[in-house]
Design a protein around this motif. Structure first.
Motif, short mmCIF file in Angstrom:
data_model
loop_
_atom_site.label_atom_id
_atom_site.label_comp_id
_atom_site.label_asym_id
_atom_site.label_seq_id
_atom_site.Cartn_x
_atom_site.Cartn_y
_atom_site.Cartn_z
N ASP A 36 0.84 -1.31 0.22
CA ASP A 36 0.15 0.13 -0.06
C ASP A 36 0.88 1.26 -0.08
O ASP A 36 1.73 1.26 0.79
N CYS A 37 0.34 1.95 -0.98
CA CYS A 37 1.33 3.45 -0.93
C CYS A 37 0.57 4.59 -0.20
O CYS A 37 -0.78 4.45 0.33
N PHE A 67 3.80 6.82 -3.07
CA PHE A 67 4.92 5.84 -3.06
C PHE A 67 4.76 5.31 -1.28
O PHE A 67 3.92 5.76 -0.66
N ARG A 68 5.30 4.22 -1.29
CA ARG A 68 5.16 3.67 0.07
C ARG A 68 5.54 4.42 1.11
O ARG A 68 4.94 4.37 2.05
N GLU A 72 2.77 12.96 -2.25
CA GLU A 72 2.96 14.43 -2.87
C GLU A 72 1.68 14.69 -3.54
O GLU A 72 1.27 14.24 -4.64
N ARG A 73 0.87 15.69 -3.00
CA ARG A 73 -0.53 16.15 -3.30
C ARG A 73 -0.05 17.07 -4.64
O ARG A 73 0.60 18.09 -4.39
N HIS A 102 0.62 6.94 6.82
CA HIS A 102 1.97 6.53 7.27
C HIS A 102 1.93 5.20 7.36
O HIS A 102 0.77 4.68 7.86
N PRO A 103 3.00 4.21 6.95
CA PRO A 103 2.69 2.96 7.29
C PRO A 103 3.19 2.45 8.55
O PRO A 103 4.24 1.67 8.46
N GLU A 104 2.67 3.04 9.63
CA GLU A 104 2.87 2.69 11.05
C GLU A 104 1.79 2.80 11.84
O GLU A 104 0.62 3.31 11.58
N ASP A 105 1.76 1.97 12.90
CA ASP A 105 0.57 1.90 13.88
C ASP A 105 0.14 3.20 14.50
O ASP A 105 -0.96 3.59 14.48
N HIS A 106 1.37 3.85 15.01
CA HIS A 106 1.00 5.14 15.70
C HIS A 106 2.02 6.06 15.24
O HIS A 106 3.12 6.26 15.18
N PRO A 107 1.34 6.85 14.20
CA PRO A 107 2.14 7.60 13.33
C PRO A 107 2.72 9.09 13.99
O PRO A 107 2.05 9.29 14.91
#
Length: 158
Positions: A36-37, A67-68, A72-73, A102-107
């Motif tokens: 997932d990006c 990207f992962r 960029e909007r 973000h690819p993290e549990d607690h960003p």
């Protein structure tokens, strides 16, 4: 994942509420697996004194760079939606900030996030702090960012 809709600064001086639709948009873009990006968009809503009601989160467009570990909007699409909502509501629904995953549990914000938020906050015509939200896999990070680049971190209420 079920995120809480109501948030506040530590002193409860500022309250924030995410609509059900906004929370649904966040949930639909969680980076749940390794392929997932990042995703993101604008936060649109109404200001009530010092309090904010977020009615809508725009979703990624075909022009955005995803990207992962980077989102960029691009202005196309997002700004048209924001202008349309602003015009249709005679300025009640407006741009209040940005969100991304973000690819993290607690960003937590990266250095790039902080510099971008500071830049965006400085550009605000109404000089209000910009709302910055990072959607993690299990939690949200919510901050009102001033033009200095730092602000008030909000916590869930309820």
């Amino acid at each position: 994942m079920q995120f809480l809709g109501s948030w506040a600064t530590g002193d409860k001086g500022r309250l924030l509420h995410f609509s059900a639709g906004t929370l649904q948009t966040f949930s639909q873009h969680i980076q749940g697996n390794d392929a997932d990006c990042e995703a993101g968009g604008l936060l649109l809503g109404a200001v009530h004194g010092g309090h904010l009601l977020i009615e809508q989160a725009t979703v990624p467009t075909a022009w955005d760079k995803r990207f992962r570990y980077l989102f960029e909007r691009m202005p196309f699409g997002h700004e048209a939606i924001a202008l349309s909502r602003w015009t249709a509501t005679q300025g009640i629904i407006r741009y209040l900030g940005e969100w991304h995953t973000h690819p993290e549990d607690h960003p937590h914000p990266s250095g790039l996030d902080r510099s971008e938020w500071s830049r965006l906050s400085t550009q605000r015509r109404d000089k209000r702090p910009m709302l910055a939200v990072i959607v993690g896999r299990k939690a949200l990070y919510v901050e009102l960012v001033t033009s200095s680049g730092r602000g008030s971190v909000l916590s869930p209420v309820g």
